[in-house]
Write a protein that holds these residues in place. Structure first.
Motif, PDB file in Angstrom:
ATOM      1  N   ALA A 196     -20.180   0.336  -7.228  1.00 12.40           N
ATOM      2  CA  ALA A 196     -19.681  -1.021  -7.391  1.00 12.40           C
ATOM      3  C   ALA A 196     -18.506  -1.239  -6.462  1.00 12.40           C
ATOM      4  CB  ALA A 196     -19.115  -1.034  -9.002  1.00 12.40           C
ATOM      5  N   GLY A 197     -18.213  -0.451  -5.719  1.00 12.22           N
ATOM      6  CA  GLY A 197     -17.350  -0.866  -4.791  1.00 12.22           C
ATOM      7  C   GLY A 197     -15.868  -0.755  -5.438  1.00 12.22           C
ATOM      8  N   LEU A 198     -15.645  -0.020  -6.189  1.00  7.25           N
ATOM      9  CA  LEU A 198     -14.374   0.133  -6.828  1.00  7.25           C
ATOM     10  C   LEU A 198     -13.493   1.391  -6.521  1.00  7.25           C
ATOM     11  CD1 LEU A 198     -15.340  -0.999 -10.423  1.00  7.25           C
ATOM     12  CD2 LEU A 198     -14.557  -2.378  -8.724  1.00  7.25           C
ATOM     13  N   GLY A 199     -12.173   0.969  -6.419  1.00  5.83           N
ATOM     14  CA  GLY A 199     -11.551   2.283  -5.921  1.00  5.83           C
ATOM     15  C   GLY A 199     -10.858   2.977  -7.188  1.00  5.83           C
ATOM     16  N   LEU A 200      -9.717   3.932  -6.830  1.00  6.45           N
ATOM     17  CA  LEU A 200      -9.239   4.706  -7.884  1.00  6.45           C
ATOM     18  C   LEU A 200      -7.516   4.468  -7.829  1.00  6.45           C
ATOM     19  CD1 LEU A 200     -10.978   8.031  -7.400  1.00  6.45           C
ATOM     20  CD2 LEU A 200     -11.467   6.347  -9.109  1.00  6.45           C
ATOM     21  N   PRO A 201      -7.027   4.322  -9.002  1.00  2.00           N
ATOM     22  CA  PRO A 201      -7.479   4.516 -10.265  1.00  2.00           C
ATOM     23  C   PRO A 201      -8.167   3.186 -10.553  1.00  2.00           C
ATOM     24  CG  PRO A 201      -5.167   4.173 -10.367  1.00  2.00           C
ATOM     25  CD  PRO A 201      -5.430   4.237  -8.987  1.00  2.00           C
ATOM     26  N   SER A 202      -9.293   3.303 -11.359  1.00  2.00           N
ATOM     27  CA  SER A 202     -10.041   2.139 -12.012  1.00  2.00           C
ATOM     28  C   SER A 202      -9.684   1.438 -13.090  1.00  2.00           C
ATOM     29  CB  SER A 202     -11.635   2.606 -11.958  1.00  2.00           C
ATOM     30  OG  SER A 202     -12.440   1.585 -12.114  1.00  2.00           O
ATOM     31  N   VAL A 203      -9.307   0.102 -13.234  1.00  2.00           N
ATOM     32  CA  VAL A 203      -9.060  -0.567 -14.185  1.00  2.00           C
ATOM     33  C   VAL A 203     -10.312  -0.742 -15.160  1.00  2.00           C
ATOM     34  CG1 VAL A 203      -8.163  -2.388 -15.258  1.00  2.00           C
ATOM     35  CG2 VAL A 203      -7.038  -1.590 -13.244  1.00  2.00           C
ATOM     36  N   GLU A 204     -11.235  -0.941 -14.306  1.00  2.00           N
ATOM     37  CA  GLU A 204     -12.695  -1.439 -15.018  1.00  2.00           C
ATOM     38  C   GLU A 204     -13.265  -0.323 -15.851  1.00  2.00           C
ATOM     39  OE1 GLU A 204     -11.924  -3.980 -11.603  1.00  2.00           O
ATOM     40  OE2 GLU A 204     -11.852  -1.900 -11.930  1.00  2.00           O
ATOM     41  N   LEU A 205     -13.102   0.965 -15.233  1.00  2.00           N
ATOM     42  CA  LEU A 205     -13.754   2.230 -15.972  1.00  2.00           C
ATOM     43  C   LEU A 205     -12.850   2.381 -17.176  1.00  2.00           C
ATOM     44  CD1 LEU A 205     -15.543   5.006 -16.016  1.00  2.00           C
ATOM     45  CD2 LEU A 205     -13.878   5.740 -14.509  1.00  2.00           C
ATOM     46  N   GLY A 206     -11.536   2.445 -17.041  1.00  2.00           N
ATOM     47  CA  GLY A 206     -10.697   2.719 -18.307  1.00  2.00           C
ATOM     48  C   GLY A 206     -11.007   1.698 -19.419  1.00  2.00           C
ATOM     49  N   GLN A 207     -11.476   0.117 -18.990  1.00  2.00           N
ATOM     50  CA  GLN A 207     -11.632  -0.442 -20.129  1.00  2.00           C
ATOM     51  C   GLN A 207     -13.082  -0.304 -20.922  1.00  2.00           C
ATOM     52  OE1 GLN A 207     -11.726  -4.101 -17.836  1.00  2.00           O
ATOM     53  NE2 GLN A 207      -9.400  -4.606 -18.471  1.00  2.00           N
ATOM     54  N   VAL A 208     -13.990   0.215 -19.971  1.00  2.00           N
ATOM     55  CA  VAL A 208     -15.067   0.808 -20.555  1.00  2.00           C
ATOM     56  C   VAL A 208     -15.112   1.928 -21.482  1.00  2.00           C
ATOM     57  CG1 VAL A 208     -17.607   1.480 -20.134  1.00  2.00           C
ATOM     58  CG2 VAL A 208     -16.479  -0.544 -18.872  1.00  2.00           C
ATOM     59  N   LEU A 209     -14.152   2.662 -21.042  1.00  2.00           N
ATOM     60  CA  LEU A 209     -14.069   4.317 -21.791  1.00  2.00           C
ATOM     61  C   LEU A 209     -13.397   3.954 -23.075  1.00  2.00           C
ATOM     62  CD1 LEU A 209     -13.018   6.614 -18.940  1.00  2.00           C
ATOM     63  CD2 LEU A 209     -15.394   6.605 -20.174  1.00  2.00           C
ATOM     64  N   VAL A 210     -12.446   3.073 -23.218  1.00  2.00           N
ATOM     65  CA  VAL A 210     -11.563   2.723 -24.225  1.00  2.00           C
ATOM     66  C   VAL A 210     -12.484   1.891 -25.358  1.00  2.00           C
ATOM     67  CG1 VAL A 210      -9.671   1.600 -25.214  1.00  2.00           C
ATOM     68  CG2 VAL A 210      -9.430   2.908 -22.994  1.00  2.00           C
ATOM     69  N   SER A 211     -13.234   0.938 -24.845  1.00  4.11           N
ATOM     70  CA  SER A 211     -14.149   0.107 -25.593  1.00  4.11           C
ATOM     71  C   SER A 211     -15.078   1.194 -26.144  1.00  4.11           C
ATOM     72  CB  SER A 211     -14.862  -0.829 -25.021  1.00  4.11           C
ATOM     73  OG  SER A 211     -15.655  -0.350 -23.928  1.00  4.11           O
ATOM     74  N   GLN A 212     -15.621   2.258 -25.609  1.00  4.47           N
ATOM     75  CA  GLN A 212     -16.636   3.201 -26.151  1.00  4.47           C
ATOM     76  C   GLN A 212     -15.760   4.063 -27.190  1.00  4.47           C
ATOM     77  OE1 GLN A 212     -20.192   3.422 -25.435  1.00  4.47           O
ATOM     78  NE2 GLN A 212     -19.487   1.232 -24.899  1.00  4.47           N
ATOM     79  N   LEU A 213     -14.616   4.594 -26.895  1.00  7.61           N
ATOM     80  CA  LEU A 213     -13.945   5.325 -27.874  1.00  7.61           C
ATOM     81  C   LEU A 213     -13.526   4.511 -29.117  1.00  7.61           C
ATOM     82  CD1 LEU A 213     -11.473   7.425 -25.563  1.00  7.61           C
ATOM     83  CD2 LEU A 213     -13.265   8.272 -27.219  1.00  7.61           C
ATOM     84  N   CYS A 214     -13.075   3.164 -29.038  1.00  9.65           N
ATOM     85  CA  CYS A 214     -12.714   2.501 -30.238  1.00  9.65           C
ATOM     86  C   CYS A 214     -13.815   1.574 -30.696  1.00  9.65           C
ATOM     87  CB  CYS A 214     -11.501   1.846 -29.611  1.00  9.65           C
ATOM     88  SG  CYS A 214     -10.208   2.910 -29.188  1.00  9.65           S
ATOM     89  N   PHE A 215     -14.811   1.845 -31.711  1.00  9.95           N
ATOM     90  CA  PHE A 215     -14.822   3.252 -32.162  1.00  9.95           C
ATOM     91  C   PHE A 215     -16.429   3.600 -32.326  1.00  9.95           C
ATOM     92  CE2 PHE A 215     -10.650   1.666 -33.472  1.00  9.95           C
ATOM     93  CZ  PHE A 215     -10.067   2.671 -33.115  1.00  9.95           C
ATOM     94  N   ALA A 216     -17.083   2.977 -31.287  1.00  7.34           N
ATOM     95  CA  ALA A 216     -18.530   3.169 -31.504  1.00  7.34           C
ATOM     96  C   ALA A 216     -18.862   4.585 -30.944  1.00  7.34           C
ATOM     97  CB  ALA A 216     -19.192   2.331 -30.385  1.00  7.34           C
ATOM     98  N   HIS A 217     -18.131   5.219 -30.155  1.00  4.82           N
ATOM     99  CA  HIS A 217     -18.674   6.653 -29.500  1.00  4.82           C
ATOM    100  C   HIS A 217     -17.418   7.508 -29.723  1.00  4.82           C
ATOM    101  CE1 HIS A 217     -21.722   4.040 -27.738  1.00  4.82           C
ATOM    102  NE2 HIS A 217     -22.535   5.225 -27.975  1.00  4.82           N
ATOM    103  N   ASN A 218     -16.830   7.602 -30.976  1.00  5.47           N
ATOM    104  CA  ASN A 218     -15.259   8.436 -30.800  1.00  5.47           C
ATOM    105  C   ASN A 218     -15.962   9.843 -31.290  1.00  5.47           C
ATOM    106  OD1 ASN A 218     -13.110   9.300 -31.481  1.00  5.47           O
ATOM    107  ND2 ASN A 218     -12.655   8.408 -33.379  1.00  5.47           N
ATOM    108  N   CYS A 219     -16.129  10.464 -30.263  1.00  2.00           N
ATOM    109  CA  CYS A 219     -16.536  11.824 -30.224  1.00  2.00           C
ATOM    110  C   CYS A 219     -15.813  12.536 -29.398  1.00  2.00           C
ATOM    111  CB  CYS A 219     -18.140  11.946 -29.947  1.00  2.00           C
ATOM    112  SG  CYS A 219     -18.351  11.542 -28.057  1.00  2.00           S
TER     113      CYS A 219
END
Length: 1332
Positions: A42-65
C-alpha cells in the motif's frame, strides 16, 4: 474516491492476513511480517496509523481473541504501531465498554502499564500529522480542552492527562461513587459522550455468564487504580502532569478535586477502605507534582553547582560568620541613596521591597533571615553616622528615616502582597503556579512560617546584635521613651489598667535602657506589622524598668495640649516643633490649621509640620510627608476673587513650608519617600505665581518675619532646581542619562512624566510607586502637569538650556531684556562705588544678608529695581557676561566682581542658579584665561594647598589608587576666571542653618564644576573652603579625593579592585590596612567617611560617592566583569588545590567555594547597578558579556584549571541574572519604568546564546567557561526568574534546549522548556523520553 478505495483495499488485505495468521496459529513475528507486506504493497510507512485503526477495529470487539492481543503487544514493542495512537483508540472504545468486555479492559490496562510512556520519535512529518489528528479525533482533545492541537508533544500531554482522569472517573463510577461535579477541562464528558461510563446496560444478564467474569469486573477497578499508581510513580508522569498544572491550572485543579473527593468518602465506603493503600499512594504521587524538581547531572561539576544553588546552604541565622556578605546589596543600596548629589526620584520603599524579594530568592533564605539581614544593614547605615558632624551632607535623620520608616513600609508592602497572592491563589487567580508566589523557586510554599512570622522572629533575634543597637546620643531619649512605653504597658496590663496613652514617664525614660530595637519595634507596631505582644518578649524590657514604671509620674505632652484646643503661642509652638506628633489625628488637625487658621496660625502650623514631626516622626512620617506635599498646593479659598493667583494669599504658610523643608536632611527624607516628582509639580505653580508678581515693598506679618516676594520665589525656585541637575551641560547629561532620553532624570520633563504616570495609575491595584498605606491621604491633584502650563517657567527653562549649550547671541541692545540688565548693572555698580574699599575682604563676611554683607538701607532699597523675578532672571546672563568680560579686560577688579555677584545674590537669591549655570558652561567651554589665586587679586589657597594635596594622596594610596601629580610647591595656584569668580562668591556666604537652601545648590554645583576642571582645581577650591570652615576639614578633603575618578579610567579600575579586595579579604600577605577587615565593614567601613581620620576611608564609600560622576561608565562594565572573573578563578583554584582529594570532591567544600564566588558576583552586580542603572545592565546583556565570551584572552597567571574556568562561567551567569533582577525584579510584572525593556534585553541575549550553540558564531572563551556559563545561566533563570523565560521566542528556547541535551543536561533542558509557557509545552513533552 481513489483514496477511499485504496484504504478499503488495504483494510481488506490486513483482515485477510490477520485471519490467515490466526487460523494457522502463527507466532507474532510472522504476523508482523505479513503486516509489513501489506504496508509495503500500500506504500505506507512506519509507524502506520492505518494499520492501528484496522487492528483496533478488529479487537473492539469482533475478533477479541488472545492471539490478536499478543500480536498487538508485539506490534507496539517493535514500533510497527505508535503506542500513543493505539492506546488512544483503545481508550475511546474499551473504557466505555469495560463492564461488558472485562477481558479486553484487563488487557488494555496491561498494555497501558507497558506503553503509556513509549512516546517514540516519529520521523516522517506526514505520519506525525496523521497520528496527531487521529489521537485528537479519538479522545476529542481539541473540543474538550478548547485548544488547537498541532504538536505531537502537546498531544502527548493531553493524552496522558485524559487517561489519568478517565481511569479515575471510571473507577469511581464502578465503585458507586460517581463524580457529582462537572469538569469540562478534565477531559471527561459526563453525558452523551462516548467516554460516558454509564452507557452500558448493567442489567443485561447476557454479559454475566460466569462467576469468573464477575470477579474480573470487581478486580479490574482495583487493577486500574494500581496501574494509575504505578504510572504516577514514574518521573515522566510527573513531568507531563506538571505541564498540565503550569499551563492548564483549571484542569489540574479538577484532578486535585477528584483526589479530595476520594479522601472525603474514604471512611464512608468499604471499597475505598480496602483500596486505602492504593489511594494513599496515588494521592501522594499526584500532589507530588506540585513540588516536583528536576534532577540535574550531578556527575558533572556544573550540575553540582546548579544543584548547590537551588538548596539551602546554611541553616539558622549565623549572619556574622556566614551570610553577611550575601546581603551586601542592602548596605550598598542604602548607603548609595544617602548621596547628597543624587536625590532618588523613585520611591526607595518600592525599590527596597523588590530588593528584599530578589535577595530572599537568590540567597535561598527564610523570611526570618531576610528581614534580619535588612535590619542589620539599616542599623549599620545608622552606626556609620553615629555622631554627625556639621556639613552639607545628609546626616543621621536621613539614615534613621531609612531604618524606621522606609524599611517598615517596604515590609508592609511585602506582607500585603502575600495576602493578595494567597487570595488570588485561593480564587484560582494564578495563571501559573510559579508566577505570583516565590518567583520561581516556590520558596513561600516550602517555608514553614509566613512572612509575618519571619518578621516577628527576626525582631526577636535582633536583640542578640547589641553592638549595632546602641542608639546615637541624639535619639537616646527617643529609645528610652520607647522602652518606657513598653514597660508601662506591661505594668498596666498586670495591674488591670489601660495601656499608656500619649504621655511619657518622667525619670524612667533616663533609666529604661532603650536601644534601637525598641524604636524598630515601635515603628512596626505603628504600622500594624506586629502587635503589642512584642512588649512581653523575653528580655525586651528589664524587670527593674517595669517596677520603676509603677511609681513614675506621667508627663503631659504638648500635643495633648494642642488637641485640647490651646492656642498656638510661642512656648507651645516651640514645644510642638521639637517633639514629633504621634498620631494621625494630631497631624490632621495641624493640617487643618495650616489651611484655615489665622495668618499667624498658618505660619506656625507649617513650621511645626516641618519640625520634628517630619524629621523624627518615624511612625507616621509617610503621612507627614504627604501632608507637606499637599500644603504646597493649597486649594482655592471659597470666596476668592481677583485676577492674581490665590497662592499669594497663602504667602505666610508657603514661606514657612518652603524654608522649613529646605534643609538638606528634610529634602533627602522627601526623596526617600519617593515624592520628588510630586514636589516638583507642586513647586512649579508657586514659581510661576510668585515670579510673576512685581514686588512693591517687603511684606511683614504680625510675627515680625520678613516675607519678601523675592525670598519666597527664590526658596521655591531653588527648591525646584535642587531636584534636577540644572547646571550640567548637554554632553554630560547625555553621558549620565542612564540609557533613557537625553537628560532623563536630570530634566523637569522626566520628573513630570514620572508624576503623571503615577496619577494615571493611581486607581490601579499595583503598588508601583507609592505604598497603598499612603493612599489614605489623597493625591494633591488628579490632573497631569506639563511644563507648557507655566509659560514663564518654560521660557526660563529653555533660555537656561540655550545658555548652557552656546554663548549668548541674538539680542539687540535696545531689547527689554537689555534694559532690565542695565538696571541691574546700575544697581551693582552703584553699590560698588558706594561701598568702595570699605567692603573688606570678601572671604571674611559680616552682617545679616545672605552673603554676610551689611543689611540694605532704605537708600539701597530705593536703588533696587522693582521687577518680577522672571524678568530679572532673564536678564542675569547678560549681566554676568558684561561683568565677567570687564574683569577679564582689567576694567573691573576681581574684588568688585565678587562684590557685584554677592549683591546680585542678595538682591534675588534665585539668581544664584543662573550664575552657576552660566559659569559652569563657560568653564566647560575653556575659553577664559587662567587667573592667579595669589591672595591679591583672588583668594589664595597656599596656606592649606600642600597639606590638602598630601592628605588626598594618602587617602588614595591607602586604597591602592595612584594619585595625580601634585602641583609644585613654589608655583601659584591657577583657576579659570569663571571658576575663580564662582568659588570667590561661595566663600562669602554665611554658614547659617537658615541658608541651607542656598548652600545646598551652591555646594553641589561648585563641586561638579571644579571636578570637571584640570587637576589640581579641586584641591585649590577645597583648600579655600578649609580655610573658611575648618570643622569641615575631613569632609572637604574626602570630597576632593572623589574628583580623581571623574575622568581617570585607571584610577576607577584601581578603586574597583580595592572594593573587591576589601570585601573579600586579600589573598596575599599585604601591609595594606584593607587586609585587617573584609565583608561589609571592609567595603564600607563602620563610620562615615566625613568622620574618618585621614587616610583611612573605606574604598566602597569613595566609589559610591564618585561613581555617578564617572564620564565613561561603559568602562566600568568591563572592569567589573574582569574582576569578577579573576576573583572567581582564584577562589576556584584555591578550592581545587586542596591537598585532600576527599575535601576537594566533597559537596560542603564545593558549597563553600561556590558561596564565595556568589559573593564576588553579588558585589559586582551591586556596584554595576548603582553606577549606571538600567543603561549598564542593558549593555551588560547586549554588548559587554557577549564581547567577553567572544574575545580571546591571554592569561597572565599561567595555565588555568578547568575548575577555575567552570567557576568563572558560573560567576558570569550569576552576575548577569542578579544585576537584571536588581533593575527589573523577578516577578511577572516588572516596574513600570522597565516594563518593555526586560523582555527585549533578555530575548536578545538568549538569541545570541542560541546562535552560538547552533554554530553560527565562533567563541573566543574557553569551552569549559562557555558550557558552565550557559548551563548555570539557564539553571538560574529556571529556578529564580522563570517569568523572564516566557518573554523569549519559542525557537530560541528550543535551540537552547537542544544544546543542553548535547551536554547531557536533559532535565535542565526540559525545565527550561517547561517554563516557556504554552508556546513550548509541546517541545517540553517531546523531551519526556530523556528522563530516566
Amino acid at each position: 474516491m481513489e483514496m477511499a478505495s485504496n484504504a478499503t483495499l488495504f483494510e481488506e488485505r490486513v483482515k485477510e492476513a490477520l485471519k490467515r495468521c490466526q487460523e494457522r496459529r502463527e507466532p507474532p513475528l510472522i504476523w508482523a511480517t505479513e503486516m509489513v507486506k501489506c504496508l509495503d504493497s500500500a506504500g505506507l510507512g512506519l509507524p502506520s496509523v492505518e494499520l492501528g485503526q484496522v487492528l483496533v477495529s478488529q479487537l473492539c470487539f469482533a475478533h477479541n481473541c488472545p492471539s490478536m492481543w499478543k500480536f498487538l503487544d508485539h506490534a507496539l514493542s517493535s514500533r510497527l504501531l505508535s503506542p500513543l495512537h493505539v492506546l488512544s483508540l483503545l481508550t475511546s472504545r474499551i473504557i466505555p465498554h469495560r463492564w461488558s468486555q472485562p477481558e479486553a479492559y484487563r488487557l488494555y490496562l496491561e498494555l497501558l502499564s507497558r506503553y503509556a510512556f513509549s512516546f517514540h520519535p516519529v520521523e516522517p512529518d506526514a505520519s506525525k500529522e496523521r497520528i496527531i489528528k487521529s489521537v485528537d479525533a479519538a479522545l476529542q482533545l481539541s473540543k474538550t480542552y478548547q485548544v488547537h492541537v498541532l504538536e505531537l508533544g502537546h498531544t502527548m500531554v493531553l493524552f496522558f492527562f485524559s487517561i489519568v482522569v478517565g481511569l479515575l472517573d471510571s473507577t469511581l463510577d464502578d465503585w458507586g461513587l460517581p463524580v457529582t461535579f462537572l469538569d469540562r477541562a478534565s477531559g471527561v464528558a459526563r453525558s452523551g459522550d462516548y467516554l460516558n461510563m454509564d452507557i452500558d446496560s448493567k442489567g443485561n444478564k447476557n454479559f454475566k455468564q460466569s462467576e469468573h467474569r464477575e470477579q474480573m469486573r470487581r478486580t479490574n477497578s482495583f487493577l486500574a487504580m494500581e496501574v494509575l499508581g504505578t504510572l504516577m510513580e514514574n518521573r515522566k508522569a510527573k513531568v507531563l502532569l506538571r505541564l498540565v498544572h503550569l499551563n492548564m491550572p483549571e484542569g489540574f485543579n479538577g484532578l486535585l478535586r477528584r483526589i479530595q473527593f476520594l479522601e472525603a468518602h474514604k471512611l464512608a465506603s468499604s471499597i475505598l477502605k480496602s483500596a486505602n493503600q492504593l489511594l494513599v499512594r496515588l494521592s501522594a504521587n499526584i500532589r507530588g507534582v506540585l513540588d516536583f524538581e528536576y534532577q540535574l547531572n550531578k556527575h558533572q561539576l556544573i550540575g553540582m553547582l546548579i544543584d548547590i544553588g537551588s538548596n539551602k546552604l546554611v541553616s539558622g541565622c549565623n549572619f556574622e560568620a556566614v551570610q553577611s556578605a550575601c546581603w551586601v546589596p542592602f548596605d550598598i543600596y542604602m548607603e548609595n541613596v544617602m548621596d547628597v548629589k543624587h536625590l532618588p526620584v523613585r520611591s526607595t520603599i518600592v525599590i527596597l521591597r523588590e530588593t528584599i524579594r530578589t535577595l530572599q530568592g537568590f540567597n535561598r533564605a527564610s523570611w526570618q533571615e531576610t528581614f534580619l539581614a535588612l535590619w542589620l544593614s539599616a542599623l549599620r547605615l545608622v552606626q556609620r553616622e553615629r555622631d554627625p558632624l556639621e556639613g552639607p551632607i545628609p546626616h543621621l535623620e536621613s539614615r534613621l528615616c531609612m531604618l524606621l520608616s522606609i524599611a517598615p513600609l517596604a515590609i508592609t508592602q511585602l506582607l500585603e502582597d502575600e495576602v493578595n497572592s494567597c487570595n488570588s491563589s485561593s480564587q484560582g487567580g494564578r495563571e501559573y503556579g510559579y508566577t505570583e508566589i516565590g518567583y520561581g523557586h516556590e520558596m513561600d510554599r516550602k517555608c514553614h512560617a509566613s512572612r509575618k512570622h519571619g518578621l516577628i522572629s527576626s525582631l526577636q533575634v535582633l536583640g542578640h546584635f547589641s553592638a549595632l543597637l546602641c542608639p546615637p546620643s541624639s535619639i537616646a531619649d527617643a529609645a528610652n521613651l520607647a522602652a518606657a512605653k513598653a514597660a508601662g504597658f506591661i505594668s498596666n496590663s498586670k495591674n488591670g489598667k489601660d495601656s499608656l496613652g500619649g504621655g511619657s514617664h518622667g525619670n524612667t525614660i533616663v533609666k529604661s535602657g532603650g536601644n534601637m530595637r525598641h524604636l524598630i519595634v515601635e515603628a512596626c507596631i505603628a504600622r500594624k506589622l506586629i502587635d503589642t505582644s512584642a512588649y512581653f518578649w523575653p528580655g525586651y524590657v528589664s524587670a527593674s524598668v517595669i517596677s520603676m514604671s509603677d511609681s513614675s509620674p506621667i508627663q503631659g505632652s504638648p500635643w495633648s495640649t494642642f488637641m485640647e484646643g490651646a492656642p498656638l503661642t510661642g512656648p507651645l509652638i516651640d514645644a510642638l516643633i521639637a517633639i514629633p506628633a504621634s498620631s494621625l489625628a494630631e497631624l490632621e488637625k495641624l493640617y487643618h490649621v495650616a489651611l484655615n487658621g489665622s495668618e499667624e496660625e498658618k505660619s506656625a502650623a507649617a513650621k511645626i509640620l516641618c519640625g520634628a514631626s517630619l524629621r523624627r516622626g518615624w511612625n507616621i512620617q509617610e503621612h507627614v510627608v504627604h501632608s507637606m506635599v499637599k500644603l504646597l498646593s493649597p486649594p482655592i479659598p471659597p470666596n476668592f476673587t481677583g485676577t492674581r493667583s490665590h497662592l499669594i494669599d497663602y504667602l505666610p504658610m508657603l514661606s514657612a513650608i518652603l524654608f522649613g523643608a529646605s534643609s538638606i536632611d528634610t529634602v533627602h527624607i522627601l526623596s526617600l519617600h519617593g515624592v520628588v516628582p510630586e514636589v516638583a509639580a507642586a513647586l512649579m505653580p508657586l514659581c510661576e505665581a510668585f515670579g510673576s508678581v512685581t514686588p512693591t515693598s517687603n511684606h511683614k506679618s504680625s510675627m515680625g518675619d520678613e516675607l519678601s516676594i523675592y525670598m519666597v520665589f527664590s526658596s521655591a525656585f531653588l527648591f525646584l532646581l535642587r531636584l534636577w541637575k540644572f547646571y550640567k551641560p548637554p554632553l554630560e547629561q547625555c553621558i549620565s542619562g542612564r540609557g533613557r532620553a537625553i537628560g532623563s532624570e536630570l530634566t523637569l520633563e522626566y520628573l513630570l512624566i514620572l508624576r503623571n504616570n503615577r496619577i494615571a495609575s493611581h486607581n490601579s491595584a499595583a503598588h508601583d510607586e507609592t505604598s497603598s498605606s499612603l493612599n489614605r491621604i489623597e493625591s494633591t491633584s488628579d490632573k497631569p502637569v506639563y511644563i507648557d502650563s507655566y509659560p514663564k517657567l518654560r521660557a526660563w527653562y529653555c533660555q537656561n538650556r540655550s545658555c548652557i549649550a552656546s554663548t549668548l547671541s541674538g539680542l539687540c541692545n535696545g531689547s527689554p531684556v537689555h534694559q532690565v540688565a542695565n538696571k541691574i548693572l546700575n544697581m551693582i555698580y552703584w553699590k560698588m562705588t558706594k561701598s568702595g574699599a570699605s567692603s573688606g575682604n570678601p572671604s571674611t563676611p559680616s552682617g545679616s544678608s545672605i552673603s554676610g554683607s551689611t543689611a540694605s538701607t532704605g537708600e539701597d532699597a530705593y536703588q533696587r529695581p522693582m521687577l518680577p523675578a522672571w524678568e530679572v532672571l532673564e536678564a542675569v546672563p547678560l549681566v554676568l557676561e558684561a561683568i565677567l568680560t570687564a574683569c577679564a579686560h582689567g576694567i573691573l577688579s576681581s574684588r568688585d566682581l565678587t562684590t557685584g555677584l554677592r549683591d546680585l545674590v542678595d538682591f534675588l537669591p534665585a539668581s544664584l542658579v543662573v550664575i552657576i549655570s552660566y559659569f559652569s558652561a563657560e568653564v566647560s567651554r575653556g575659553i577664559w584665561k587662567l587667573v592667579p589665586m595669589n591672595g591679591k587679586d583672588w583668594p589664595s589657597p597656599a596656606a592649606n594647598l600642600l597639606s590638602v594635596e598630601s592628605e588626598i594622596k594618602e587617602i588614595l594610596a591607602a586604597i591602592g589608587v595612584d594619585a595625580p601629580r601634585c602641583s609644585p610647591g613654589d608655583s601659584t595656584a591657577m583657576l579659570p576666571l569663571p571658576m575663580a569668580a564662582l568659588v570667590s562668591l561661595t566663600i562669602t556666604f554665611k554658614l547659617d542653618k537658615r541658608l541651607e537652601y542656598i548652600h545646598a545648590v551652591a555646594g553641589t554645583s561648585l563641586a561638579n564644576c571644579a571636578s570637571s576642571c584640570p587637576w589640581p582645581s579641586m584641591p585649590i577650591i577645597g583648600s579655600l573652603w578649609v580655610q573658611k570652615v575648618r570643622r569641615w576639614h575631613n569632609f572637604i578633603v574626602g570630597s576632593c579625593s572623589l574628583s580623581v575618578f571623574r575622568q581617570d579610567k585607571e584610577a576607577v579600575a584601581q578603586l574597583l579592585r580595592s572594593c573587591f579586595t576589601s570585601f573579600l579579604g586579600l589573598f596575599h600577605v599585604s601591609k595594606s590596612p584593607l587586609a585587617s577587615q573584609n565583608g561589609v565593614v571592609g567595603l564600607l567601613g563602620d563610620i562615615n567617611w566625613a568622620h574618618c581620620v585621614c587616610p583611612s576611608i573605606a574604598p566602597g564609600l569613595l566609589y559610591l560617592r564618585s561613581c555617578r560622576t564617572i564620564h565613561n561608565v561603559q568602562y566600568v562594565n568591563h572592569v567589573i566583569i574582569g574582576l569578577v572573573a579573576e576573583f572567581a578563578r582564584e577562589l576556584a583554584s584555591r578550592w581545587a588545590s586542596k591537598d585532600s582529594q576527599q575535601l576537594k570532591s566533597s559537596q560542603s567544600s564545593l558549597a563553600l567555594a561556590t558561596t564565595k564566588v556568589k559573593e564576588v558576583a553579588t558585589l559586582g552586580a551591586s556596584l554595576l547597578c548603582v553606577t549606571g542603572g538600567i543603561q549598564l545592565v542593558q549593555e551588560l546583556y547586549q554588548e559587554t558579556l557577549p564581547t567577553w565570551l567572544l574575545s580571546t584572552r591571554e592569561e597572565k597567571l599561567g595555565e588555568v584549571s578547568s575548575v577555575s574556568r567552570i567557576m568563572e562561567g558560573y560567576a558570569m551567569a550569576y552576575l548577569l541574572v542578579l544585576s537584571g533582577s536588581f533593575i527589573w525584579g523577578l516577578g511577572a510584572r516588572p516596574p513600570s519604568w522597565t516594563f518593555s525593556i526586560r523582555a527585549r534585553i533578555v530575548r536578545t541575549h538568549l538569541d545570541f546564546l542560541a546562535g552560538v550553540l547552533e554554530g553560527n558564531i565562533s567563541l573566543g572563551c574557553d569551552p569549559a567557561t562557555w558550557k558552565s556559563y550557559v548551563s548555570c545561566l539557564v539553571g538560574l533563570l529556571v529556578s529564580l526568574a522563570p517569568t523572564w523565560i516566557r518573554d523569549v521566542k519559542r525557537e530560541t528556547l528550543r535551540k537552547l534546549a537542544n544544546g543542553l541535551r548535547g551536554w547531557h543536561e536533559c532535565e535542565l533542558a526540559l525545565s527550561l522548556l517547561e517554563k516557556g509557557g504554552p508556546a513550548t509545552l509541546g517541545s517540553a513533552a517531546e523531551l519526556v523520553n530523556v528522563i530516566n
